[in-house]
Design a protein around this motif. Sequence first.
Motif, PDB file in Angstrom:
ATOM      1  N   ASN B  90       0.812  -1.217   0.000  1.00  0.00           N
ATOM      2  CA  ASN B  90       0.000   0.000   0.000  1.00  0.00           C
ATOM      3  C   ASN B  90       0.845   1.267   0.000  1.00  0.00           C
ATOM      4  O   ASN B  90       0.507   2.253   0.651  1.00  0.00           O
ATOM      5  N   GLU B  91       1.955   1.261  -0.721  1.00  0.00           N
ATOM      6  CA  GLU B  91       2.787   2.458  -0.751  1.00  0.00           C
ATOM      7  C   GLU B  91       2.253   3.433  -1.792  1.00  0.00           C
ATOM      8  O   GLU B  91       1.951   3.053  -2.921  1.00  0.00           O
ATOM      9  N   GLY B  92       2.156   4.688  -1.410  1.00  0.00           N
ATOM     10  CA  GLY B  92       1.725   5.724  -2.343  1.00  0.00           C
ATOM     11  C   GLY B  92       0.249   5.717  -2.650  1.00  0.00           C
ATOM     12  O   GLY B  92      -0.182   6.318  -3.627  1.00  0.00           O
ATOM     13  N   HIS B  93      -0.540   5.065  -1.829  1.00  0.00           N
ATOM     14  CA  HIS B  93      -1.986   5.029  -2.052  1.00  0.00           C
ATOM     15  C   HIS B  93      -2.701   5.642  -0.854  1.00  0.00           C
ATOM     16  O   HIS B  93      -2.642   5.086   0.238  1.00  0.00           O
ATOM     17  N   PHE B  94      -3.308   6.799  -1.064  1.00  0.00           N
ATOM     18  CA  PHE B  94      -4.067   7.424   0.014  1.00  0.00           C
ATOM     19  C   PHE B  94      -5.166   8.260  -0.617  1.00  0.00           C
ATOM     20  O   PHE B  94      -5.266   8.377  -1.840  1.00  0.00           O
ATOM     21  N   GLY B  95      -6.004   8.840   0.212  1.00  0.00           N
ATOM     22  CA  GLY B  95      -7.125   9.619  -0.306  1.00  0.00           C
ATOM     23  C   GLY B  95      -7.233  10.961   0.369  1.00  0.00           C
ATOM     24  O   GLY B  95      -6.504  11.262   1.309  1.00  0.00           O
ATOM     25  N   GLN B  96      -8.130  11.784  -0.161  1.00  0.00           N
ATOM     26  CA  GLN B  96      -8.461  13.031   0.515  1.00  0.00           C
ATOM     27  C   GLN B  96      -9.943  13.324   0.310  1.00  0.00           C
ATOM     28  O   GLN B  96     -10.500  13.035  -0.754  1.00  0.00           O
ATOM     29  N   VAL B  97     -10.553  13.882   1.349  1.00  0.00           N
ATOM     30  CA  VAL B  97     -11.966  14.236   1.291  1.00  0.00           C
ATOM     31  C   VAL B  97     -12.124  15.529   0.493  1.00  0.00           C
ATOM     32  O   VAL B  97     -11.334  16.459   0.654  1.00  0.00           O
ATOM     33  N   ILE B  98     -13.120  15.558  -0.380  1.00  0.00           N
ATOM     34  CA  ILE B  98     -13.388  16.765  -1.165  1.00  0.00           C
ATOM     35  C   ILE B  98     -14.891  17.052  -1.131  1.00  0.00           C
ATOM     36  O   ILE B  98     -15.684  16.135  -1.007  1.00  0.00           O
ATOM     37  N   PRO B  99     -15.264  18.335  -1.219  1.00  0.00           N
ATOM     38  CA  PRO B  99     -16.707  18.645  -1.248  1.00  0.00           C
ATOM     39  C   PRO B  99     -17.333  18.335  -2.602  1.00  0.00           C
ATOM     40  O   PRO B  99     -16.628  18.145  -3.603  1.00  0.00           O
ATOM     41  N   LEU B 100     -18.657  18.297  -2.638  1.00  0.00           N
ATOM     42  CA  LEU B 100     -19.397  17.890  -3.840  1.00  0.00           C
ATOM     43  C   LEU B 100     -19.042  18.736  -5.067  1.00  0.00           C
ATOM     44  O   LEU B 100     -18.846  18.198  -6.156  1.00  0.00           O
ATOM     45  N   GLU B 101     -18.969  20.062  -4.889  1.00  0.00           N
ATOM     46  CA  GLU B 101     -18.729  20.935  -6.047  1.00  0.00           C
ATOM     47  C   GLU B 101     -17.423  20.584  -6.744  1.00  0.00           C
ATOM     48  O   GLU B 101     -17.356  20.532  -7.970  1.00  0.00           O
ATOM     49  N   GLU B 102     -16.379  20.326  -5.940  1.00  0.00           N
ATOM     50  CA  GLU B 102     -15.088  20.001  -6.535  1.00  0.00           C
ATOM     51  C   GLU B 102     -15.101  18.603  -7.140  1.00  0.00           C
ATOM     52  O   GLU B 102     -14.459  18.373  -8.169  1.00  0.00           O
ATOM     53  N   LYS B 210      -3.113   7.911   8.886  1.00  0.00           N
ATOM     54  CA  LYS B 210      -3.611   8.844   7.874  1.00  0.00           C
ATOM     55  C   LYS B 210      -3.583   8.210   6.479  1.00  0.00           C
ATOM     56  O   LYS B 210      -2.759   8.550   5.639  1.00  0.00           O
ATOM     57  N   ALA B 211      -4.510   7.297   6.249  1.00  0.00           N
ATOM     58  CA  ALA B 211      -4.670   6.728   4.912  1.00  0.00           C
ATOM     59  C   ALA B 211      -5.594   7.604   4.090  1.00  0.00           C
ATOM     60  O   ALA B 211      -5.687   7.455   2.878  1.00  0.00           O
ATOM     61  N   VAL B 212      -6.302   8.514   4.758  1.00  0.00           N
ATOM     62  CA  VAL B 212      -7.138   9.489   4.057  1.00  0.00           C
ATOM     63  C   VAL B 212      -6.975  10.810   4.801  1.00  0.00           C
ATOM     64  O   VAL B 212      -6.941  10.843   6.029  1.00  0.00           O
ATOM     65  N   TYR B 213      -6.802  11.893   4.028  1.00  0.00           N
ATOM     66  CA  TYR B 213      -6.603  13.209   4.627  1.00  0.00           C
ATOM     67  C   TYR B 213      -7.929  13.948   4.705  1.00  0.00           C
ATOM     68  O   TYR B 213      -8.831  13.729   3.894  1.00  0.00           O
ATOM     69  N   LYS B 214      -8.006  14.854   5.673  1.00  0.00           N
ATOM     70  CA  LYS B 214      -9.186  15.706   5.751  1.00  0.00           C
ATOM     71  C   LYS B 214      -9.184  16.679   4.576  1.00  0.00           C
ATOM     72  O   LYS B 214      -8.146  16.925   3.968  1.00  0.00           O
ATOM     73  N   GLY B 215     -10.367  17.250   4.299  1.00  0.00           N
ATOM     74  CA  GLY B 215     -10.495  18.137   3.155  1.00  0.00           C
ATOM     75  C   GLY B 215      -9.862  19.497   3.381  1.00  0.00           C
ATOM     76  O   GLY B 215      -9.394  19.815   4.470  1.00  0.00           O
TER      77      GLY B 215
END
Lengths: 75, 287
Positions: B90-102, B210-215
Amino acid sequence: MRTIVEIDYSKCTSPEECGVCLQVCPSAVFIMYFTDEDFHNPKEWKVEAMFTSLCSHCNLCVKKCPKNAISITVK
Amino acid sequence: MCKWCLKHGAGGKWYLNAKNYLRETAESVDAFNYLEALWGNFEKIYIRKVLGISSKGIDYKLKLPIIGRVARWYIQRGIEKERNQNPLTNEGHFGQVIPLEEAKRIVTEMADTVVRAICPCRWMHRGMREESCLAFTALAEVLPRLPRYIPETGLKQLDGDEAASFLEEMDRRGRVHTIWTGPVPYIAALCSCDYPQCAAIRVRVDFGIKAVYKGEYVATLDPDKCVGCRKCAGRCQFGALVYADSLGRPVINVEKCWGCGLCASACEEGAIRLVPRDELPMVRGVY
C-alpha cells in the motif's frame, strides 16, 4: 481486557455466499479476504475477525451465524 | 494548502490540477501495473504482515508502547512514499476528502474516462457489491482484468453529466466524496465513502493512521440564517456537527470537521458554509 473472536473454519466454508456476520456487525469487526493465488479471479474466501478491539460484545454475529461458527470470549 | 498541493498542485489544489489525471502521468508512475496489483490484492494488502507482525488484531498491537509506535510510523511512511512504490504494501496510495462541487468539477473537467466499479472496501468489510466507486483512465483500463469489480450491468462509461448526477445522488444519500491516488501523484478514483465500511476512514478514525486526509475546508454556521430545521443533524459521520436543542441550532466542532460538506449541502437556508481550512488558525495545516 482483550476480546477474542474465534471462527470455526470447518463450519464456515463459503463466506462469500453468506456474509451474515460481515453485515450484522455494528462496528465492522470482520473482513473477508481470499486465500488462493489467482488474484484476478479468486475462488476461495475466508472471514477473519480483524478489529477485535472494536467489538462491543453485542453477540449479534454469534446469534445470526447460520452455521454457529463464531464464538466470542473476553480475557 | 496541504503538502501534496505544494508538491503537485501547480499553485492550486493538487486534486484540481488536471495533470494528475492525465494518461501520461499514469504512465510515468506505472499506474497500470500498480493498480492491477493494488485492486487485485486489495484484501490481502489490508491483512498483510506489518514488520513481520500479523495484522489480525492490529488495533491491540498499535497500542503497544514501542512496537505500536514503530508499526504506526512504518505504515505512515509507506502510505506517503513517492518513489518505487510497492502496491502490495500500500505504498503511495491514500485519499483526501473533497466537497461535492469540486468532485463534480473533477468528473466533468479533469477525468477523461469515468466508469462505475464495485467498491472493494464494502466487498471486503460487508460482503456487499455496491457500485459506488468512479474509476478514472488507468483504473478503468485495468478493471476488465479483475472481474469481481465489474458490476452486473458491465463497465459502462459515464459522461460528465451522468457522473455528476451520480455524485449528487450519493451526496443526497449522505456519502463522503474522496479522491484516491494510485500511486501518488496520479489520481485513479473518486469514491463515495461512509464510516465504518470505508477501509481508510476506518483506520483514520479508529487508529489515527492517515490513509485518508481531511479536506481543504471546514464547515461554519451562520446562526442568523439557521432556522433550526435539523436537516443537517445526522449527516455528519465524524461527530463534528451536533444539533444543540437548547440553542435551537447545530454546533460545529471544527477540530473534528473533515470538510466533506454534507451538512452544507443539506442546508436549504445556506446557513452552513465551507470556508478554507487556512482561514481558521485552530485547524490551519491540520489534515
